[in-house]
Scaffold this motif. Structure first.
Motif, short mmCIF file in Angstrom:
data_model
loop_
_atom_site.label_atom_id
_atom_site.label_comp_id
_atom_site.label_asym_id
_atom_site.label_seq_id
_atom_site.Cartn_x
_atom_site.Cartn_y
_atom_site.Cartn_z
N UNK A 1 82.94 83.90 23.58
CA UNK A 1 83.87 85.02 23.55
C UNK A 1 83.40 86.14 22.61
N UNK A 2 82.72 85.79 21.55
CA UNK A 2 82.45 86.80 20.52
C UNK A 2 81.15 86.55 19.77
N UNK A 3 80.11 86.05 20.44
CA UNK A 3 78.90 85.72 19.69
C UNK A 3 77.62 86.04 20.44
N UNK A 4 76.61 86.38 19.65
CA UNK A 4 75.23 86.50 20.13
C UNK A 4 74.43 85.40 19.44
N UNK A 5 74.10 84.35 20.17
CA UNK A 5 73.29 83.26 19.64
C UNK A 5 72.07 83.11 20.54
N UNK A 6 70.88 83.24 19.96
CA UNK A 6 69.64 83.27 20.74
C UNK A 6 69.38 81.93 21.42
N UNK A 7 68.93 82.02 22.66
CA UNK A 7 68.50 80.85 23.42
C UNK A 7 67.03 81.02 23.79
N UNK A 8 66.30 79.92 23.82
CA UNK A 8 64.88 80.01 24.18
C UNK A 8 64.70 80.56 25.60
N UNK A 9 65.72 80.40 26.45
CA UNK A 9 65.64 80.90 27.82
C UNK A 9 65.43 82.41 27.86
N UNK A 10 65.96 83.12 26.86
CA UNK A 10 65.87 84.57 26.86
C UNK A 10 64.44 85.05 26.64
N UNK A 11 63.59 84.18 26.07
CA UNK A 11 62.23 84.59 25.72
C UNK A 11 61.18 84.11 26.72
N UNK A 12 61.57 83.30 27.70
CA UNK A 12 60.61 82.80 28.67
C UNK A 12 59.91 83.91 29.46
N UNK A 13 60.63 84.95 29.94
CA UNK A 13 59.93 86.03 30.65
C UNK A 13 58.86 86.71 29.80
N UNK B 1 72.58 85.62 15.77
CA UNK B 1 72.34 87.04 15.50
C UNK B 1 73.62 87.74 15.09
N UNK B 2 74.70 87.42 15.77
CA UNK B 2 75.97 88.07 15.42
C UNK B 2 77.15 87.28 15.98
N UNK B 3 78.10 86.99 15.11
CA UNK B 3 79.38 86.41 15.52
C UNK B 3 80.49 87.26 14.94
N UNK B 4 81.54 87.44 15.72
CA UNK B 4 82.66 88.26 15.28
C UNK B 4 83.89 87.38 15.14
N UNK B 5 84.51 87.47 13.97
CA UNK B 5 85.76 86.74 13.71
C UNK B 5 86.78 87.70 13.12
N UNK B 6 88.01 87.24 12.99
CA UNK B 6 89.06 88.07 12.41
C UNK B 6 88.73 88.46 10.97
N UNK B 7 88.00 87.58 10.28
CA UNK B 7 87.69 87.82 8.87
C UNK B 7 86.46 88.71 8.68
N UNK B 8 85.63 88.83 9.72
CA UNK B 8 84.42 89.65 9.58
C UNK B 8 83.31 89.17 10.50
N UNK B 9 82.07 89.40 10.08
CA UNK B 9 80.91 89.08 10.88
C UNK B 9 80.11 87.94 10.27
N UNK B 10 79.42 87.20 11.12
CA UNK B 10 78.42 86.23 10.68
C UNK B 10 77.09 86.65 11.27
N UNK B 11 76.04 86.73 10.43
CA UNK B 11 74.73 87.16 10.89
C UNK B 11 73.72 86.04 10.70
#
Length: 206
Positions: A11-23, A97-107
């Motif tokens: 719902x609110x996160x960018x978490x890298x997956x190895x699949x994104x780098x295969x191309x 890379x980035x998560x969004x929560x009510x309290x703020x961001x996680x990087x």
């Protein structure tokens, strides 16, 4: 079974997956192979003084083109592989890379940033208008967020611009189809919280 690059985001996160780098890995190997063939061809032509032409300048051009192009492709291939392998190898908190929560961001690294700690945000769109786009992938999101802070984040390497500490969040290699809406939603979060927001386009070759 065919491997899919897609991974529906939470719902609110960018978490890298190895699949994104295969191309990018595939493209890196292809560039290295083509570059090596052209470079060896150029070296062979130079070493054997071939091909013979009526013009000495034309001969130099015919010998030099595969050498130069091969060398450039090798550089691009090495950059592609190095960056893709590094990205694909990220695990656990380092893959965030980035998560969004009510309290703020996680990087990256699991470091948390409270909303009140954010002074401003710069949204960077990476663009490539070159006629030859060797590594460019239009299917990627190609976005970066520069998050400027009132105080440096503890445990994060100190980055400063014009005296302001900031965190650079790269979202470049996320598939745009799955993540564009989430990116725009996060931008709305900054605006809704009254955080100053600006945008810029940055030419990027790699």
């Amino acid at each position: 079974m065919k491997t899919s690059r897609s991974r529906l985001p939470e719902h609110n996160e960018f978490v890298a997956s190895s699949l994104y780098f295969y191309p990018r890995i595939d493209k890196g190997f292809s560039l290295l192979a083509i570059g090596m063939i052209l470079l060896l061809m150029g070296i062979y032509l130079i070493a054997n003084d071939l091909p013979e032409t009526s013009s000495y300048l034309a001969q130099i051009v015919l010998q030099g083109i595969p050498t130069v192009v091969g060398s450039i492709l090798l550089i691009f291939g090495a950059v592609a592989l190095a960056s893709a392998v590094k990205g694909a190898g990220r695990k656990a908190a380092d893959a965030i890379d980035l998560k969004v929560k009510a309290s703020g961001l996680t990087v990256r690294g699991g470091h948390k940033i409270a909303w009140a700690s954010i002074a401003s945000v710069m949204g960077v769109e990476h663009v490539n208008n070159a006629k030859v786009q060797v590594l460019w992938d239009r299917a990627d999101l190609n976005r970066t967020l520069e998050i400027y802070l009132h105080e440096p984040v503890e445990g994060q390497p100190g980055k400063f611009r014009e005296g302001k500490p900031y965190i650079q969040v790269s979202l470049r290699h996320y598939p745009a189809v799955e993540y564009r809406a989430l990116y725009e939603k996060i931008i709305d979060q900054f605006e809704n919280r009254g955080i100053p927001l600006a945008f810029e386009a940055k030419p990027t070759q790699f």
